[in-house]
Design a protein around this motif. Structure first.
Motif, PDB file in Angstrom:
ATOM      1  N   PRO A 340     -44.882 -65.533  36.194  1.00 14.36           N
ATOM      2  CA  PRO A 340     -45.453 -66.361  35.143  1.00 14.36           C
ATOM      3  C   PRO A 340     -47.012 -66.953  35.643  1.00 14.36           C
ATOM      4  N   GLU A 341     -47.026 -67.364  36.655  1.00 17.17           N
ATOM      5  CA  GLU A 341     -48.461 -67.813  37.164  1.00 17.17           C
ATOM      6  C   GLU A 341     -49.564 -66.636  37.204  1.00 17.17           C
ATOM      7  N   ALA A 342     -49.074 -65.527  37.001  1.00 19.00           N
ATOM      8  CA  ALA A 342     -50.144 -64.442  36.886  1.00 19.00           C
ATOM      9  C   ALA A 342     -50.834 -64.656  35.613  1.00 19.00           C
ATOM     10  N   ARG A 343     -50.336 -65.154  34.414  1.00 18.58           N
ATOM     11  CA  ARG A 343     -51.112 -65.461  33.137  1.00 18.58           C
ATOM     12  C   ARG A 343     -51.839 -66.619  33.358  1.00 18.58           C
ATOM     13  N   ARG A 344     -53.110 -66.204  33.222  1.00 18.44           N
ATOM     14  CA  ARG A 344     -54.109 -67.063  33.717  1.00 18.44           C
ATOM     15  C   ARG A 344     -55.114 -67.397  32.467  1.00 18.44           C
ATOM     16  N   ARG A 345     -54.709 -67.030  31.135  1.00 16.56           N
ATOM     17  CA  ARG A 345     -55.386 -67.055  29.894  1.00 16.56           C
ATOM     18  C   ARG A 345     -55.830 -68.658  29.487  1.00 16.56           C
ATOM     19  N   THR A 346     -54.735 -69.581  29.987  1.00 14.03           N
ATOM     20  CA  THR A 346     -54.928 -70.928  29.625  1.00 14.03           C
ATOM     21  C   THR A 346     -54.774 -71.516  30.898  1.00 14.03           C
ATOM     22  N   PRO A 347     -55.492 -71.713  31.979  1.00 16.67           N
ATOM     23  CA  PRO A 347     -54.981 -72.396  33.283  1.00 16.67           C
ATOM     24  C   PRO A 347     -54.570 -73.703  33.069  1.00 16.67           C
ATOM     25  N   ASP A 372     -66.593 -81.360  30.020  1.00 19.06           N
ATOM     26  CA  ASP A 372     -65.383 -81.936  30.118  1.00 19.06           C
ATOM     27  C   ASP A 372     -64.086 -81.116  30.653  1.00 19.06           C
ATOM     28  N   THR A 373     -63.668 -81.204  31.861  1.00 17.35           N
ATOM     29  CA  THR A 373     -62.557 -80.491  32.249  1.00 17.35           C
ATOM     30  C   THR A 373     -61.153 -81.168  31.855  1.00 17.35           C
ATOM     31  N   VAL A 374     -61.091 -82.509  31.787  1.00 17.20           N
ATOM     32  CA  VAL A 374     -60.107 -83.210  31.821  1.00 17.20           C
ATOM     33  C   VAL A 374     -59.613 -83.141  30.662  1.00 17.20           C
ATOM     34  N   ASN A 375     -60.200 -83.285  29.246  1.00 18.34           N
ATOM     35  CA  ASN A 375     -59.390 -83.164  28.141  1.00 18.34           C
ATOM     36  C   ASN A 375     -59.315 -81.719  27.265  1.00 18.34           C
ATOM     37  N   TYR A 376     -60.190 -80.849  27.770  1.00 18.45           N
ATOM     38  CA  TYR A 376     -60.537 -79.546  27.185  1.00 18.45           C
ATOM     39  C   TYR A 376     -60.021 -78.480  28.524  1.00 18.45           C
ATOM     40  N   GLY A 377     -59.513 -77.587  27.773  1.00  9.65           N
ATOM     41  CA  GLY A 377     -59.056 -76.377  28.975  1.00  9.65           C
ATOM     42  C   GLY A 377     -59.849 -75.272  28.474  1.00  9.65           C
ATOM     43  N   ALA A 378     -59.642 -74.202  29.571  1.00 10.95           N
ATOM     44  CA  ALA A 378     -60.269 -72.952  29.612  1.00 10.95           C
ATOM     45  C   ALA A 378     -59.548 -71.902  28.555  1.00 10.95           C
ATOM     46  N   LEU A 379     -60.226 -70.940  28.037  1.00  8.75           N
ATOM     47  CA  LEU A 379     -59.407 -69.825  27.393  1.00  8.75           C
ATOM     48  C   LEU A 379     -60.007 -68.612  27.910  1.00  8.75           C
ATOM     49  N   PHE A 380     -59.491 -67.684  28.628  1.00 11.39           N
ATOM     50  CA  PHE A 380     -60.232 -66.508  29.239  1.00 11.39           C
ATOM     51  C   PHE A 380     -59.202 -65.456  29.163  1.00 11.39           C
ATOM     52  N   ASP A 381     -59.817 -64.259  28.509  1.00  9.08           N
ATOM     53  CA  ASP A 381     -58.959 -63.116  28.374  1.00  9.08           C
ATOM     54  C   ASP A 381     -59.950 -61.964  28.443  1.00  9.08           C
ATOM     55  N   GLY A 400     -56.215 -79.261  26.238  1.00  6.57           N
ATOM     56  CA  GLY A 400     -56.352 -78.582  27.227  1.00  6.57           C
ATOM     57  C   GLY A 400     -54.950 -78.250  28.021  1.00  6.57           C
ATOM     58  N   SER A 401     -55.037 -78.203  29.458  1.00  5.05           N
ATOM     59  CA  SER A 401     -53.780 -78.151  29.966  1.00  5.05           C
ATOM     60  C   SER A 401     -53.938 -78.823  31.397  1.00  5.05           C
ATOM     61  N   ASP A 402     -52.839 -79.406  31.622  1.00 11.29           N
ATOM     62  CA  ASP A 402     -52.688 -80.391  32.793  1.00 11.29           C
ATOM     63  C   ASP A 402     -51.615 -79.972  33.687  1.00 11.29           C
ATOM     64  N   GLY A 403     -51.167 -78.792  33.467  1.00  6.20           N
ATOM     65  CA  GLY A 403     -50.148 -78.122  34.330  1.00  6.20           C
ATOM     66  C   GLY A 403     -48.852 -78.746  33.994  1.00  6.20           C
ATOM     67  N   PHE A 404     -48.689 -79.501  32.938  1.00  7.87           N
ATOM     68  CA  PHE A 404     -47.206 -79.820  32.608  1.00  7.87           C
ATOM     69  C   PHE A 404     -47.035 -79.583  31.015  1.00  7.87           C
ATOM     70  N   ASN A 405     -48.034 -79.624  30.318  1.00  4.94           N
ATOM     71  CA  ASN A 405     -48.044 -79.821  28.733  1.00  4.94           C
ATOM     72  C   ASN A 405     -48.327 -78.357  28.335  1.00  4.94           C
ATOM     73  N   MET A 412     -50.500 -71.827  22.969  1.00  6.32           N
ATOM     74  CA  MET A 412     -50.230 -73.063  22.377  1.00  6.32           C
ATOM     75  C   MET A 412     -49.406 -73.851  23.307  1.00  6.32           C
ATOM     76  N   PRO A 413     -49.663 -75.137  23.187  1.00  2.00           N
ATOM     77  CA  PRO A 413     -49.084 -76.315  24.041  1.00  2.00           C
ATOM     78  C   PRO A 413     -47.517 -76.377  23.934  1.00  2.00           C
ATOM     79  N   ASN A 414     -47.118 -77.004  24.719  1.00  2.00           N
ATOM     80  CA  ASN A 414     -45.726 -77.414  24.637  1.00  2.00           C
ATOM     81  C   ASN A 414     -45.616 -78.683  23.509  1.00  2.00           C
ATOM     82  N   PHE A 415     -46.475 -79.220  23.290  1.00  2.00           N
ATOM     83  CA  PHE A 415     -46.434 -80.282  22.086  1.00  2.00           C
ATOM     84  C   PHE A 415     -47.808 -80.912  21.594  1.00  2.00           C
ATOM     85  N   PRO A 416     -47.982 -81.420  20.418  1.00  6.16           N
ATOM     86  CA  PRO A 416     -49.381 -81.637  20.103  1.00  6.16           C
ATOM     87  C   PRO A 416     -49.950 -82.882  20.759  1.00  6.16           C
ATOM     88  N   ILE A 417     -51.392 -83.075  20.397  1.00  8.14           N
ATOM     89  CA  ILE A 417     -51.820 -84.071  20.694  1.00  8.14           C
ATOM     90  C   ILE A 417     -52.563 -84.676  19.504  1.00  8.14           C
TER      91      ILE A 417
END
Length: 902
Positions: A340-347, A372-381, A400-405, A412-417
């Motif tokens: 699973p951690e090979a998928r680095r599109r939204t780290p 802003d790397t805290v609130n916003y996340g990368a998308l790379f493909d 973004g992605s905090d490693g848990f959401n 898509m995230p696990n839950f909305p903000i």
């Protein structure tokens, strides 16, 4: 890294076997029958009847019900407890809310299962220490008879479980995107900065075009969409279908805005502003607002599609700092990492070493930097398999992605903000572009725009460092009598270590405590007992080996011969084309199977660097020339990705900071030996290739993180441990040692600042005085989110070889070539060159050693005259002049000024 992984795998397998054996008995003993009815379960741990249903305690000494909940006393590194079976709604994804407080804080895990726990049926969470916190996790649809296992954070202290509740939620799956329609070429130049141009979108404002030196390199996404959740439904909005307006407030600026109304009556406004920044950079600000509160699940703030309508899915290099360092190959591949951690599109944000992504092809690059790397996340493909644009996708998302959401790599995230009514969401980014034969110019542009971070506080002054360093050698488990281990960990035996004796004498010189200094000198004397003089060249336990001990203990003459012999043996390892191929032993994994070539720059460069060092110490001109020739053979790797330096456990293909370090060392040595400027330029290039492995932003906003180093962008044996996002500072310290050498040759570069930061990271990682067994030792790795030291405890020399420079002290070793005199000088300290002609040279040696030590000089065509500290000195004992090989060994004390005429 190797031994930790073998032992950890063994531990994990043992744990799984034990768990499987006890599960049925455990469940029979305490599990309650499944609950009846259609209600979603709720666990209120303040109620004794509920708390009593949880059992199977492991590494939990005591538990009791309090007014706050179920209090657990943790007493081991693997605490967990099991809950009763319950019925959950069929076919409905759930959000699990866990309310708890942990004295230690850190990462925890929840397993959901019917029969027994599995890693793939679990979710992770993080809580800060000493705060009652509610964490949310996404679960798939469960059904009847599911149990939970809670693995609370920490290995000691108390944890209070207050409650677990659930909510049904919308299924957040990636949609079927509409077929991509390539945008038309851009119109007029709206914003320009150096060779980078942003041209108006002719179809709509979103479809702007980026050109670099008049070559089309990228487009904005012509039809971006956002999504929010309403009840259990996901609602999508096409921004390109909204009402667009374009403004040009002033010269070299473009502003466009889109207004649209969603099906639930919310009015959205998305505004993008572009203006010229510094050369090769265009600032891009995006703001988003809505007239009604919305639960957002997908909102792209910046989207760039490189290669569309131009170079397509090909590239020469691609970069997502800290995660991907690509040649013409796909991102998120399993060449270095399987699972699973090979998928680095939204780290997860803690895996990004700094916010930069870039694509380079045909001598031009285009990239995206964001603030802003805290609130916003990368998308790379790369290539783009998300929108199927026929190019490469670079973007910034909210949430973004905090490693848990977010599931690793999912769009898509696990839950909305929540975007509150009238809230103005703002993001600043920079489009960058310019000339370059690799992604290195993009990395350089990042540091120009964002700067180098301030050096962190090492947490101790020089006196404190020396005290801890001394304890590491004298009092930790690294020492066994007069022998020393490389690391305190099963499998590492104690052996003779001349470098340990040298470090102990250094500590004795600086500790300022007569009693402790005497202990250190005694330990050093004992460590030298029975050491073969030839081992003083490179023998020891530290990761960075230098000839310093040979000079400190006056074994230079013997070690010259040893160096020549080692150099000749190293030459035998090369193929006719100057490479070192990877050879599969036939046992264990074949680490070469995922690489396109039998060799790699890191694998070859580590041998070239060692060859150059040995040849230089031997003074043999023929060996030096042969070593330099092998350096020249590394030209085949020019403008490539550093990789393949850790094939004892990591694939040959894997990008690697250790490879950068070996290459810097080799080319710096080549420049020092020859004065050939091309070698210095290559050393600079490879130094820059190491930067993407270094954290230039704090990944967690906690104390330790800046200047931490990622060892490899992959995993041990492709699977575990995964090293992305988990610093291994010893690898960075090998790189830092090479940077310090480069800094003496290229003082205007950023190399000392970078090396100092990495060294401070090593000091921060090291165990402190409250850990008697591991005081002063460096952990093999460091968990950023938990701020946890893990793995083998490595001897103090790995940090210690670099630490004096951070505190402004004399280094342990230096090597300088004095041109045009063509003299090579080795000293246990700093060499400060003075005036130099073809027949005369002067230099100062600044050494920390007050007792007699050796300085080795090669290249004398005839017997010289000598002046020491301004006075004439005879070439007699204790000095040694060897006319046959043109070498001179001086015996000096303290710091000394040397003048040689020949």
């Amino acid at each position: 890294m190797q031994t930790i992984n073998k032992n950890m795998r063994g531990r994990l397998l043992s744990k799984a076997a034990v768990l499987a054996a006890i599960l049925s008995a455990t469940f029979t003993a305490w599990a309650a029958a499944p609950a009846k009815g259609n209600d979603i379960p709720y666990f209120d741990f303040t109620k004794p009847a509920i708390a009593s249903e949880w059992g199977g305690l492991h590494h939990i000494a005591n538990s009791r019900v309090t007014a706050e909940g179920l209090e657990l006393e943790i007493n081991g590194n693997d605490p967990y407890l099991f809950g009763p079976a319950r019925d959950y709604p069929e076919g409905k994804p759930l959000h699990l809310f866990l309310r708890l407080r942990s004295e230690q804080g850190g990462g925890g895990q929840i397993f959901y299962f019917r029969d027994h726990p599995r890693e793939e049926q679990s979710v992770r969470f993080y809580v800060p220490p000493r705060e009652m916190t509610e964490v949310r996790m996404a679960l798939p649809p469960l059904g009847r008879g599911y149990r939970l296992r809670i693995d609370p954070p920490g290995d000691k202290g108390r944890v209070v479980l207050a409650a677990i509740r659930f909510e049904a939620c919308a299924k957040l799956s990636t949609p079927e995107w509409p077929p991509f329609k390539a945008p038309a070429p851009g119109g007029r130049v709206a914003v320009a900065s150096g060779g980078l141009e942003l041209r108006d979108g002719t179809t709509n404002p979103w479809a702007f075009e980026l050109r670099v030196n008049n070559r089309s390199m990228a487009f904005g996404h012509p039809a971006p969409r956002l999504a929010y959740v309403k009840g259990e439904k996901v609602v999508w909005i096409d921004l390109a279908a909204g009402r667009a307006s374009v403004e040009r407030p002033r010269n070299n600026q473009l502003v466009f805005a889109t207004k649209c109304t969603d099906p639930d009556g919310g009015d959205w406004v998305v505004r993008c502003s572009f203006q010229g920044h510094s050369e090769g950079a265009i600032e891009w600000q995006t703001t988003v607002s809505c007239s009604q509160e919305r639960e957002v699940v997908f909102l792209p703030l910046h989207l760039v599609l490189a290669g569309v309508n131009s170079f397509g899915t090909n590239k020469h290099q691609g970069l997502l700092a800290g995660l991907e360092y690509l040649e013409n190959e796909a991102s998120s591949s399993e060449l270095d990492l399987i699972g699973p951690e090979a998928r680095r599109r939204t780290p997860a944000r803690h895996k990004l070493t700094f916010p930069l992504m870039a694509i380079e092809v045909g001598g031009q690059y285009v990239g995206l930097i964001w603030e802003d790397t805290v609130n916003y996340g990368a998308l790379f493909d790369s290539p783009d398999r998300t929108f199927h644009s026929g190019g490469h996708l670079m973007g910034v998302l909210w949430p973004g992605s905090d490693g848990f959401n977010r599931v690793e790599g999912e769009l898509m995230p696990n839950f909305p903000i929540t975007l509150k009514r009238g809230q103005l969401l703002q993001s600043k980014a920079w489009l960058i572009g310019g000339a370059g034969q690799s992604v290195v110019p993009a990395v350089q542009k990042y540091t120009q725009l964002r700067g180098w971070p301030k050096l962190p506080n090492p947490g101790m002054d020089f006196a404190g460092y020396v005290r801890v360093f001394a304890k590491g050698w004298l009092d930790s488990k690294i020492r066994e009598g007069n022998r020393y281990r490389h690391a305190f960990w099963p499998g590492f035996g104690a052996a003779v270590a001349p470098d340990a004796a040298m470090y102990e004498l250094w500590a004795a010189e600086h500790i300022g405590d007569a009693s402790r200094a005497a202990e250190l000198r005694q330990a050093a004397a004992e460590a030298l007992d029975g050491v073969n003089p030839g081992l003083f060249l490179h023998g020891g336990v530290g990761h960075v080996r230098t000839p310093a001990a040979a000079l400190i203990f006056n074994h230079a003459s013997i070690c010259m011969d040893v160096a020549a012999r080692e150099a000749r043996n190293l030459l035998k390892r090369f193929q006719p084309d100057g490479t070192i191929p990877y050879r599969y032993s036939g046992n264990g994994p074949d680490y070469g199977k995922t690489h396109w070539a039998p060799d790699a720059n890191g694998l070859t460069a580590q041998v070239v660097a060692l060859l150059l060092e040995n040849a230089a110490f031997s003074g043999d001109r023929e060996l030096i020339n042969q070593a330099v020739a092998k350096l020249g053979a590394l030209d085949k790797f020019r403008n490539t990705v550093p990789r393949g330096a850790q094939t004892w456990e990591v694939p040959l293909h894997t990008p690697d900071i250790l490879a950068s370090g070996h290459l810097v060392k080799a080319y710096a040595m080549g420049y020092e030996l020859t004065g050939d400027a091309r070698w210095l330029e290559e050393a600079r290039y490879w130094a820059w290739t190491g930067v993407p492995f270094v954290y230039l932003v704090n990944p967690t906003s906690r104390e330790i993180g800046l200047y931490n180093t990622i060892a490899v962008l992959g995993a041990t044996q492709w699977k575990a441990p995964v090293w992305i996002g988990q610093p291994v500072q010893w690898c960075g310290l090998v790189y830092a040692d090479a940077l310090y050498q480069l800094a003496s040759l290229d003082p205007n570069g950023p190399w000392k600042q970078l090396a100092d930061g990495i060294t401070i990271g090593g000091i921060q990682h090291s165990w402190k005085e409250d850990d008697r067994e591991r005081v002063g030792l460096l952990p093999d790795s460091f968990q950023l989110i938990q701020q946890l030291r893990t793995g083998p405890a490595i001897n103090p020399g790995t940090v210690g070889v670099c630490a004096p420079r951070v505190y402004g002290q004399t280094p342990f070793y230096d090597f300088r070539a004095l041109h045009p005199a063509k003299l090579f000088v080795h000293a246990p300290g700093e060499i400060v060159p003075g005036s130099c002609t073809e027949t005369k040279a002067s230099f100062m040696v600044r050494s920390w050693r007050k007792s007699p030590y050796s300085v080795l000089i090669h290249g004398l065509p005839r017997q010289p005259s000598l002046r020491l500290n301004g006075a004439a000195a005879a070439l007699q004992t204790p000095h040694q002049y060897n006319a046959a090989n043109g070498s001179l060994i001086l015996q000096l004390s303290g710091s000394a000024q040397v003048e040689i005429t020949f």
